[in-house]
Scaffold this active site. Sequence first.
Site, PDB file in Angstrom:
ATOM      1  N   SER A 189       0.844  -1.204   0.000  1.00  0.00           N
ATOM      2  CA  SER A 189       0.000   0.000   0.000  1.00  0.00           C
ATOM      3  C   SER A 189       0.873   1.246   0.000  1.00  0.00           C
ATOM      4  CB  SER A 189      -0.865  -0.001   1.266  1.00  0.00           C
ATOM      5  OG  SER A 189      -1.516   1.244   1.435  1.00  0.00           O
ATOM      6  N   TYR A 202      -1.980  -1.181  10.595  1.00  0.00           N
ATOM      7  CA  TYR A 202      -2.128  -1.523   9.165  1.00  0.00           C
ATOM      8  C   TYR A 202      -0.904  -1.084   8.367  1.00  0.00           C
ATOM      9  CZ  TYR A 202      -4.002  -1.236   4.386  1.00  0.00           C
ATOM     10  OH  TYR A 202      -4.200  -1.363   3.030  1.00  0.00           O
TER      11      TYR A 202
HETATM   12  P1  NAD Z   1     -11.704  -5.764   0.210  1.00  0.00           P
HETATM   13  O1  NAD Z   1     -12.394  -5.630   1.518  1.00  0.00           O
HETATM   14  O2  NAD Z   1     -12.546  -5.892  -0.978  1.00  0.00           O
HETATM   15  O3  NAD Z   1     -10.697  -6.989   0.235  1.00  0.00           O
HETATM   16  C1  NAD Z   1     -10.036  -7.432   1.388  1.00  0.00           C
HETATM   17  C2  NAD Z   1     -10.306  -8.900   1.531  1.00  0.00           C
HETATM   18  O4  NAD Z   1      -9.506  -9.398   2.588  1.00  0.00           O
HETATM   19  C3  NAD Z   1     -11.735  -9.236   1.906  1.00  0.00           C
HETATM   20  O5  NAD Z   1     -12.549  -9.419   0.766  1.00  0.00           O
HETATM   21  C4  NAD Z   1     -11.589 -10.521   2.695  1.00  0.00           C
HETATM   22  O6  NAD Z   1     -11.931 -11.648   1.903  1.00  0.00           O
HETATM   23  C5  NAD Z   1     -10.117 -10.584   3.014  1.00  0.00           C
HETATM   24  N1  NAD Z   1      -9.943 -10.779   4.455  1.00  0.00           N
HETATM   25  C6  NAD Z   1     -10.008  -9.851   5.430  1.00  0.00           C
HETATM   26  N2  NAD Z   1      -9.868 -10.454   6.631  1.00  0.00           N
HETATM   27  C7  NAD Z   1      -9.700 -11.779   6.384  1.00  0.00           C
HETATM   28  C8  NAD Z   1      -9.517 -12.929   7.213  1.00  0.00           C
HETATM   29  N3  NAD Z   1      -9.470 -12.854   8.555  1.00  0.00           N
HETATM   30  N4  NAD Z   1      -9.397 -14.123   6.607  1.00  0.00           N
HETATM   31  C9  NAD Z   1      -9.480 -14.236   5.256  1.00  0.00           C
HETATM   32  N5  NAD Z   1      -9.643 -13.194   4.436  1.00  0.00           N
HETATM   33  C10 NAD Z   1      -9.750 -11.984   4.999  1.00  0.00           C
HETATM   34  O7  NAD Z   1     -10.753  -4.496   0.083  1.00  0.00           O
HETATM   35  P2  NAD Z   1      -9.544  -4.151  -0.929  1.00  0.00           P
HETATM   36  O8  NAD Z   1      -9.340  -2.703  -0.730  1.00  0.00           O
HETATM   37  O9  NAD Z   1      -9.773  -4.691  -2.251  1.00  0.00           O
HETATM   38  O10 NAD Z   1      -8.312  -4.890  -0.252  1.00  0.00           O
HETATM   39  C11 NAD Z   1      -7.442  -5.757  -0.950  1.00  0.00           C
HETATM   40  C12 NAD Z   1      -6.016  -5.435  -0.558  1.00  0.00           C
HETATM   41  O11 NAD Z   1      -5.686  -4.134  -1.037  1.00  0.00           O
HETATM   42  C13 NAD Z   1      -5.756  -5.415   0.948  1.00  0.00           C
HETATM   43  O12 NAD Z   1      -4.516  -6.041   1.226  1.00  0.00           O
HETATM   44  C14 NAD Z   1      -5.667  -3.937   1.245  1.00  0.00           C
HETATM   45  O13 NAD Z   1      -4.863  -3.691   2.378  1.00  0.00           O
HETATM   46  C15 NAD Z   1      -5.014  -3.442  -0.024  1.00  0.00           C
HETATM   47  N6  NAD Z   1      -5.107  -2.009  -0.259  1.00  0.00           N
HETATM   48  C16 NAD Z   1      -6.316  -1.416  -0.440  1.00  0.00           C
HETATM   49  C17 NAD Z   1      -6.361  -0.055  -0.657  1.00  0.00           C
HETATM   50  C18 NAD Z   1      -7.668   0.669  -0.849  1.00  0.00           C
HETATM   51  O14 NAD Z   1      -7.671   1.896  -0.881  1.00  0.00           O
HETATM   52  N7  NAD Z   1      -8.781  -0.019  -1.023  1.00  0.00           N
HETATM   53  C19 NAD Z   1      -5.185   0.698  -0.690  1.00  0.00           C
HETATM   54  C20 NAD Z   1      -3.976   0.058  -0.517  1.00  0.00           C
HETATM   55  C21 NAD Z   1      -3.948  -1.303  -0.295  1.00  0.00           C
END
Ligand code: NAD
Length: 297
Positions: A189, A202
């Site tokens: 991230s 985080y």
């Molecule tokens: P999202 O909520 O759609 O995806 C995150 C997923 O993590 C969930 O769908 C869930 O299935 C999984 N998860 C969470 N806790 C879990 C657990 N205990 N066991 C199994 N699975 C679990 O959100 P996203 O934003 O698409 O996130 C995907 C990745 O992108 C993450 O690593 C997040 O940190 C990263 N990210 C997101 C952003 C943003 O702005 N959305 C920015 C930087 C990084």
Amino acid sequence: MKLYDGLYDPTTMYPKLDIPEQRQDEPGLDSKLQPTADHGQDSYEGHGRLQGRKALVTGGDSGIGRAVAIAYAKEGADVAFTYLPAEKEDADETTRQIEAAGRKAVPIEGDLMDAAFCTDLVDKAAVKLNGLDILVNNAGKQVYVDDIEKLELEQVEQTFQINIIAMFRIVKAAMKHLPAGSAIINTTSIQAYEPSEGLLDYAATKAAIANFTKGLAAQLVKKGIRVNAVAPGPIWTPLQPSYGQPMEKLTKFGGQSPMGRAGQPAELAGAYVFLASNESSYVTAEIIAVTGGMPIS
Ligand code: NAD
Ligand code: MG
């Protein structure tokens, strides 16, 4: 909108989001996100870049993971993905999209805080896909707490378990399956480089993931396995309204980026496809920023 239709101004090709106040329990659902997000089901077009490949994507039910799962399927890969029991509805939609692309979908339900599940899910994916050559460690937990005195150690431990410790377990379990030519792609991230004051736990895990990516790349290059990461900026996914941001930041989400808007999950797909495909054969230990212009170095 189709990504390959011609020239688009990136600042306006997706609108600035008008985000109403909303709150979901963790983990959030894409089906409840307002406004809805683009995962590439219509906008992304495959070009056979992952023909016959076998991919596992953690957290592929929603958000970035779903966009990656859809793009991989459209590029010709069969895709296994994990989701939590509460995310069955989102997982079903990802399955539909993978199958609509003519590929095999293998949804795997479970919690990454469970050590045995981290190992079992890899073996299950490899059996059902008849092998494994792309591993995307994407699942993550993000809960905003603005004061370290209010930050419960239970939350800190869970965030580390899900975001980074599970990554060690999954990669260890995957090693016996991954042949030379395989790709591991981790989701870090912008927070690894520019931590927000309310995301101490985080952001620390995301810095650990960036570091782990580079060290693991150095180790696995000898086996012909490449390890890279993607560093997203503000992307409109259910992570954000499920306590990922305080309400005053949520309604303005993405507005601070140089592009002036939040990114859509579909805008991440190209980076993950590139890092998985043979097009990036000389790329390892790299972190691609998809941040709308916020530099990571
Ligand atoms: P999202 O909520 O759609 O995806 C995150 C997923 O993590 C969930 O769908 C869930 O299935 C999984 N998860 C969470 N806790 C879990 C657990 N205990 N066991 C199994 N699975 C679990 O959100 P996203 O934003 O698409 O996130 C995907 C990745 O992108 C993450 O690593 C997040 O940190 C990263 N990210 C997101 C952003 C943003 O702005 N959305 C920015 C930087 C990084
Ligand atoms: Mg989800």
